[in-house]
Write a protein that holds these residues in place. Structure first.
Motif, PDB file in Angstrom:
ATOM      1  N   MET A   1       0.832  -1.210   0.000  1.00  0.00           N
ATOM      2  CA  MET A   1       0.000   0.000   0.000  1.00  0.00           C
ATOM      3  C   MET A   1       0.865   1.258   0.000  1.00  0.00           C
ATOM      4  SD  MET A   1      -3.013  -1.322   2.620  1.00  0.00           S
ATOM      5  CE  MET A   1      -3.990   0.166   2.585  1.00  0.00           C
ATOM      6  N   ARG A   2       2.003   1.191   0.622  1.00  0.00           N
ATOM      7  CA  ARG A   2       2.905   2.351   0.600  1.00  0.00           C
ATOM      8  C   ARG A   2       3.431   2.584  -0.815  1.00  0.00           C
ATOM      9  NH1 ARG A   2       4.250   7.259   1.348  1.00  0.00           N
ATOM     10  NH2 ARG A   2       6.442   7.689   1.811  1.00  0.00           N
ATOM     11  N   GLU A   3       3.747   1.485  -1.546  1.00  0.00           N
ATOM     12  CA  GLU A   3       4.274   1.623  -2.897  1.00  0.00           C
ATOM     13  C   GLU A   3       3.225   2.151  -3.877  1.00  0.00           C
ATOM     14  OE1 GLU A   3       6.415  -1.744  -4.323  1.00  0.00           O
ATOM     15  OE2 GLU A   3       7.816  -1.758  -2.620  1.00  0.00           O
ATOM     16  N   VAL A   4       1.946   2.014  -3.547  1.00  0.00           N
ATOM     17  CA  VAL A   4       0.893   2.625  -4.382  1.00  0.00           C
ATOM     18  C   VAL A   4       1.098   4.137  -4.455  1.00  0.00           C
ATOM     19  CG1 VAL A   4      -1.579   3.129  -4.512  1.00  0.00           C
ATOM     20  CG2 VAL A   4      -0.819   0.810  -3.944  1.00  0.00           C
ATOM     21  N   VAL A   5       1.598   4.715  -3.342  1.00  0.00           N
ATOM     22  CA  VAL A   5       1.799   6.167  -3.275  1.00  0.00           C
ATOM     23  C   VAL A   5       3.196   6.553  -3.745  1.00  0.00           C
ATOM     24  CG1 VAL A   5       1.841   8.165  -1.720  1.00  0.00           C
ATOM     25  CG2 VAL A   5       0.113   6.370  -1.403  1.00  0.00           C
ATOM     26  N   THR A   6       4.181   5.750  -3.449  1.00  0.00           N
ATOM     27  CA  THR A   6       5.557   6.141  -3.813  1.00  0.00           C
ATOM     28  C   THR A   6       5.857   5.928  -5.293  1.00  0.00           C
ATOM     29  OG1 THR A   6       6.375   3.956  -3.142  1.00  0.00           O
ATOM     30  CG2 THR A   6       6.450   5.728  -1.497  1.00  0.00           C
ATOM     31  N   VAL A   7       5.338   4.832  -5.888  1.00  0.00           N
ATOM     32  CA  VAL A   7       5.667   4.550  -7.287  1.00  0.00           C
ATOM     33  C   VAL A   7       4.454   4.144  -8.117  1.00  0.00           C
ATOM     34  CG1 VAL A   7       8.020   3.842  -6.719  1.00  0.00           C
ATOM     35  CG2 VAL A   7       6.195   2.116  -6.753  1.00  0.00           C
ATOM     36  N   GLY A   8       3.274   4.103  -7.491  1.00  0.00           N
ATOM     37  CA  GLY A   8       2.110   3.566  -8.181  1.00  0.00           C
ATOM     38  C   GLY A   8       1.076   4.603  -8.597  1.00  0.00           C
ATOM     39  N   ARG A   9      -0.166   4.160  -8.630  1.00  0.00           N
ATOM     40  CA  ARG A   9      -1.269   4.943  -9.182  1.00  0.00           C
ATOM     41  C   ARG A   9      -1.617   6.177  -8.364  1.00  0.00           C
ATOM     42  NH1 ARG A   9      -3.242   3.860 -14.426  1.00  0.00           N
ATOM     43  NH2 ARG A   9      -2.224   1.883 -14.936  1.00  0.00           N
ATOM     44  N   ALA A  10      -1.206   6.254  -7.101  1.00  0.00           N
ATOM     45  CA  ALA A  10      -1.513   7.410  -6.256  1.00  0.00           C
ATOM     46  C   ALA A  10      -0.263   8.226  -5.952  1.00  0.00           C
ATOM     47  CB  ALA A  10      -2.174   6.953  -4.954  1.00  0.00           C
ATOM     48  N   LYS A  11       0.673   8.252  -6.912  1.00  0.00           N
ATOM     49  CA  LYS A  11       1.938   8.966  -6.694  1.00  0.00           C
ATOM     50  C   LYS A  11       1.721  10.448  -6.416  1.00  0.00           C
ATOM     51  CE  LYS A  11       6.611   9.215  -8.604  1.00  0.00           C
ATOM     52  NZ  LYS A  11       7.485   8.843  -9.763  1.00  0.00           N
ATOM     53  N   ALA A  12       0.581  10.994  -6.839  1.00  0.00           N
ATOM     54  CA  ALA A  12       0.291  12.410  -6.585  1.00  0.00           C
ATOM     55  C   ALA A  12       0.192  12.712  -5.099  1.00  0.00           C
ATOM     56  CB  ALA A  12      -1.017  12.808  -7.281  1.00  0.00           C
ATOM     57  N   LEU A  13       0.024  11.696  -4.272  1.00  0.00           N
ATOM     58  CA  LEU A  13      -0.103  11.898  -2.827  1.00  0.00           C
ATOM     59  C   LEU A  13       1.233  11.789  -2.103  1.00  0.00           C
ATOM     60  CD1 LEU A  13      -3.343   9.791  -2.137  1.00  0.00           C
ATOM     61  CD2 LEU A  13      -3.156  12.249  -2.553  1.00  0.00           C
ATOM     62  N   SER A  14       2.308  11.512  -2.813  1.00  0.00           N
ATOM     63  CA  SER A  14       3.605  11.300  -2.157  1.00  0.00           C
ATOM     64  C   SER A  14       4.107  12.542  -1.432  1.00  0.00           C
ATOM     65  CB  SER A  14       4.640  10.834  -3.184  1.00  0.00           C
ATOM     66  OG  SER A  14       4.812  11.812  -4.205  1.00  0.00           O
ATOM     67  N   LYS A  15       3.642  13.709  -1.827  1.00  0.00           N
ATOM     68  CA  LYS A  15       4.092  14.945  -1.182  1.00  0.00           C
ATOM     69  C   LYS A  15       3.414  15.211   0.161  1.00  0.00           C
ATOM     70  CE  LYS A  15       0.823  17.723  -3.908  1.00  0.00           C
ATOM     71  NZ  LYS A  15       0.709  18.833  -4.888  1.00  0.00           N
ATOM     72  N   TYR A  16       2.474  14.351   0.548  1.00  0.00           N
ATOM     73  CA  TYR A  16       1.733  14.582   1.792  1.00  0.00           C
ATOM     74  C   TYR A  16       2.210  13.695   2.940  1.00  0.00           C
ATOM     75  CZ  TYR A  16      -1.402  17.140  -1.274  1.00  0.00           C
ATOM     76  OH  TYR A  16      -1.923  18.033  -2.193  1.00  0.00           O
ATOM     77  N   GLY A  17       3.427  13.216   2.872  1.00  0.00           N
ATOM     78  CA  GLY A  17       3.962  12.420   3.967  1.00  0.00           C
ATOM     79  C   GLY A  17       3.856  10.936   3.711  1.00  0.00           C
ATOM     80  N   ALA A  18       3.947  10.157   4.783  1.00  0.00           N
ATOM     81  CA  ALA A  18       3.969   8.694   4.670  1.00  0.00           C
ATOM     82  C   ALA A  18       2.559   8.148   4.472  1.00  0.00           C
ATOM     83  CB  ALA A  18       4.605   8.090   5.913  1.00  0.00           C
ATOM     84  N   VAL A  19       2.001   8.431   3.310  1.00  0.00           N
ATOM     85  CA  VAL A  19       0.655   7.965   2.974  1.00  0.00           C
ATOM     86  C   VAL A  19       0.754   6.582   2.339  1.00  0.00           C
ATOM     87  CG1 VAL A  19      -1.460   8.477   1.689  1.00  0.00           C
ATOM     88  CG2 VAL A  19      -0.032  10.361   2.550  1.00  0.00           C
ATOM     89  N   ALA A  20      -0.179   5.713   2.709  1.00  0.00           N
ATOM     90  CA  ALA A  20      -0.271   4.382   2.100  1.00  0.00           C
ATOM     91  C   ALA A  20      -1.734   4.153   1.747  1.00  0.00           C
ATOM     92  CB  ALA A  20       0.230   3.309   3.060  1.00  0.00           C
ATOM     93  N   GLY A  21      -1.995   3.382   0.702  1.00  0.00           N
ATOM     94  CA  GLY A  21      -3.394   3.159   0.361  1.00  0.00           C
ATOM     95  C   GLY A  21      -3.564   2.380  -0.917  1.00  0.00           C
ATOM     96  N   LYS A  22      -4.763   2.463  -1.479  1.00  0.00           N
ATOM     97  CA  LYS A  22      -5.075   1.752  -2.716  1.00  0.00           C
ATOM     98  C   LYS A  22      -6.110   2.531  -3.496  1.00  0.00           C
ATOM     99  CE  LYS A  22      -4.787  -1.455  -5.722  1.00  0.00           C
ATOM    100  NZ  LYS A  22      -5.176  -0.440  -6.746  1.00  0.00           N
ATOM    101  N   THR A  23      -5.867   2.688  -4.783  1.00  0.00           N
ATOM    102  CA  THR A  23      -6.813   3.336  -5.679  1.00  0.00           C
ATOM    103  C   THR A  23      -7.872   2.336  -6.125  1.00  0.00           C
ATOM    104  OG1 THR A  23      -5.411   2.802  -7.561  1.00  0.00           O
ATOM    105  CG2 THR A  23      -5.119   4.975  -6.556  1.00  0.00           C
ATOM    106  N   GLY A  24      -8.971   2.866  -6.675  1.00  0.00           N
ATOM    107  CA  GLY A  24     -10.006   1.981  -7.195  1.00  0.00           C
ATOM    108  C   GLY A  24     -10.868   2.680  -8.228  1.00  0.00           C
ATOM    109  N   THR A  25     -11.119   1.973  -9.324  1.00  0.00           N
ATOM    110  CA  THR A  25     -12.076   2.430 -10.327  1.00  0.00           C
ATOM    111  C   THR A  25     -13.139   1.341 -10.417  1.00  0.00           C
ATOM    112  OG1 THR A  25     -10.371   3.611 -11.562  1.00  0.00           O
ATOM    113  CG2 THR A  25     -12.425   3.109 -12.723  1.00  0.00           C
ATOM    114  N   ALA A  26     -14.371   1.699 -10.095  1.00  0.00           N
ATOM    115  CA  ALA A  26     -15.422   0.691  -9.970  1.00  0.00           C
ATOM    116  C   ALA A  26     -16.533   0.951 -10.979  1.00  0.00           C
ATOM    117  CB  ALA A  26     -15.992   0.693  -8.557  1.00  0.00           C
ATOM    118  N   GLN A  27     -16.680   0.048 -11.916  1.00  0.00           N
ATOM    119  CA  GLN A  27     -17.736   0.179 -12.910  1.00  0.00           C
ATOM    120  C   GLN A  27     -19.103  -0.084 -12.274  1.00  0.00           C
ATOM    121  OE1 GLN A  27     -16.475  -2.718 -15.813  1.00  0.00           O
ATOM    122  NE2 GLN A  27     -15.302  -1.205 -16.986  1.00  0.00           N
ATOM    123  N   PHE A  28     -20.104   0.618 -12.793  1.00  0.00           N
ATOM    124  CA  PHE A  28     -21.464   0.384 -12.312  1.00  0.00           C
ATOM    125  C   PHE A  28     -22.437   0.551 -13.472  1.00  0.00           C
ATOM    126  CE2 PHE A  28     -20.930   4.934 -12.008  1.00  0.00           C
ATOM    127  CZ  PHE A  28     -22.181   5.475 -12.286  1.00  0.00           C
ATOM    128  N   GLY A  29     -23.683   0.163 -13.237  1.00  0.00           N
ATOM    129  CA  GLY A  29     -24.695   0.265 -14.280  1.00  0.00           C
ATOM    130  C   GLY A  29     -24.386  -0.681 -15.428  1.00  0.00           C
TER     131      GLY A  29
END
Length: 537
Positions: A467-495
């Motif tokens: 989850m940390r690498e999602v922010v440092t080198v992955g899809r949420a790299k735009a959040l790397s400037k906000y400190g030690a953020v870790a997480g996971k992105t998601g695109t969820a189809q509906f309808g």
């Protein structure tokens, strides 16, 4: 002279005429008497019939009528039966207004009939006033009946209202003082319930539960208005402020974040170490329904946290296991594709950071149908909590009915559903490393109807790295400037599958959170909202 055939002398003739004249006069007098009205008595009125005198009420009847008037709160009527109509009316009306009783009840406790020659008689009774919050104030009292020229009456004395209402005293009502800063946030700062509209009702109910208005006291006062004695009610002790787990600063940041986008947006934040709910925010476009707490959506690739845990727990792969990531792959009868990219073979951690659908779908196809629900339960998706004042739902993850559904479920589509609250709980579990019990108030426990156990420590460690690498080198790299953020992105189809919600679920320090932007088309808008939120906290 001959008269009616007889000879009558002059003298006899005069006598006959005199007698006749007297008879005529007598007849005229009788006629006049008949025609003239008779003389009336002193109470008679012309044109009316004489009525009999109204009977005088007994002492018992007057007393009964007085108590019945008190019970009906007909104070003027009650006063009219006393020796001091005006004085009694002032006191009784004032007490009625001051107490504001919803009901008054009276009953004799000793009503003695006076002797035939008695001029007064003492009687005892009981009076009950039903005051606010269905409190009933009952006490004994007494009155004296006295015989006056017009009949029996109540000898007026204010002590009839209450035995201690002696000269120089009056009754008063003391209401509890309104609590100031009745709700504090977790930092001890005053919390405005309107700052968190979805939680406002819960907060207000903790301050003053519905249906329990604050009760006042009835007191005896002296001439100066100072309290002499408490007659009824308990003096309320100052109520300590209610402390919510909300952070005013975090709530403000969350609201600013969702208001930064035009589409429907939601942020939920939880403190992993305590389970305290830090913020719940929705913008106007999201509406007033508490979707943040119990609205269910397909979680998309944020659910790969659960799928990764299932793979790690089953020993199917480790974070450094080399796996393929083709742009499209057919698994069973399902064709799975990535978001217009493919990667060369690489470690699972990279596939996670870049959100490679084909990698996780292929690996999950080899798991048992119950693996994903079991893994999801380790993050609270099968938990059931009763948090005072709010209704929450974490999500719904059921066993797949075959490989095609398993493949779809593994990437947060198919039948899998989660709420923003549920995804915030998921990331809080990773951050803490064990189960989290959410709560909204300190000192007010959450009822755990169905609890859960967190994932194994080794799994948690691996998830944190990915989850940390999602922010440092992955899809949420735009959040790397906000400190030690870790997480996971998601695109969820509906309808019909042509539209998508955007997600980001993560944590930084002791703040775990989930962001949803409805109908965003991709995860990027949710990542942007997450950045605004992190910048404000």
């Amino acid at each position: 002279m001959r008269y009616w055939g007889f000879d009558v002398s002059s003298t006899r003739k005069r006598w006959i005429l005199s007698i006749g004249a007297l008879a005529v006069i007598a007849c005229l007098g009788a006629a006049i008497y008949v025609l003239m009205p008779r003389q009336r008595g002193p109470q008679a009125v012309a044109g009316t019939q004489t009525s009999s005198a109204q009977p005088t009420m007994t002492a018992l009847q007057v007393g009964d009528r007085f108590l019945k008037s008190l019970a009906a709160q007909e104070m003027v009527t009650a006063a009219s039966m006393t020796s001091d109509r005006d004085g009694a009316s002032r006191v009784l009306t004032s007490v009625k207004t001051m107490l504001g009783a919803s009901k008054v009840a009276t009953a004799w406790t000793n009503q003695a009939a006076p002797a035939a020659d008695a001029t007064e008689v003492a009687q005892q009774f009981q009076i009950s006033w039903t005051l606010g919050a269905d409190q009933v104030w009952t006490y004994p009292s007494a009155l004296t009946m006295e015989r006056a020229a017009a009949g029996w009456r109540v000898r007026w004395d204010p002590t009839i209202v209450h035995p201690k209402l002696t000269p120089g005293h009056s009754l008063g009502v003391r209401q509890p003082a309104a609590a100031s800063n009745a709700v504090l946030d977790r930092d001890g700062k005053p919390l405005d319930p309107t700052a968190a509209p979805l939680l406002a009702s819960a907060i207000k109910n903790q301050v003053q539960p519905p249906g329990t208005p604050a009760a006042g006291r009835v007191v005896l006062l002296d001439k100066a208005g100072a309290e002499v004695e408490n007659l009824f009610g308990v003096e309320a002790k100052p109520t300590p402020p209610v402390t919510a787990t909300l952070s005013a600063a975090t709530q403000k940041a969350a609201q600013a974040a969702v208001d930064s986008v035009p589409g429907a947006a939601i942020v939920v934040a939880i403190q992993p170490s305590t389970g305290g709910i830090l913020a719940v925010a929705q913008n106007a476009a999201a509406g007033s329904s508490p979707k943040a707490l119990n609205g269910l959506y397909p979680p998309g690739s944020t659910f790969k946290v659960v799928t990764a845990a299932a793979l790690l727990d089953a020993g199917k792969a480790g974070i450094d296991t080399v796996v393929p990531c083709p742009g499209r792959q057919t698994i069973g009868t399902r064709s799975i594709k990535n978001a217009d990219f493919e990667l060369p073979d690489g470690p699972l951690r990279t596939a996670f950071a870049q959100s490679c659908n084909t990698t996780f779908a292929a690996l999950a196809a080899d798991l048992s149908s119950g693996s994903l629900p079991a893994a999801a339960a380790q993050f609270g998706f099968a938990a059931d909590f009763e948090i005072p004042g709010i209704s929450t739902q974490t999500g719904r993850v059921e066993s797949a009915r075959g490989i095609p559904e398993q493949v779809e479920n593994s990437i947060g589509q198919g039948t899998v559903q989660a709420s923003p609250f549920g995804l915030a709980l998921m990331t809080a579990t990773v951050a803490k490393g064990s189960a989290v019990t959410p709560r909204l108030f300190t000192g007010v426990d959450t009822v755990v109807k169905t609890g859960y156990q967190g994932p194994p420590a080794a799994t948690v460690k691996s998830l944190r790295t990915m989850m940390r690498e999602v922010v440092t080198v992955g899809r949420a790299k735009a959040l790397s400037k906000y400190g030690a953020v870790a997480g996971k992105t998601g695109t969820a189809q509906f309808g019909d599958g042509t539209r998508s919600h955007g997600w980001f679920a993560g944590y930084r320090g002791d703040v775990a959170f989930a962001v949803l932007v409805e109908d965003a088309g991709s995860a990027a808008p949710a990542v942007a909202v997450a950045g605004t939120f992190l910048e404000g906290t």
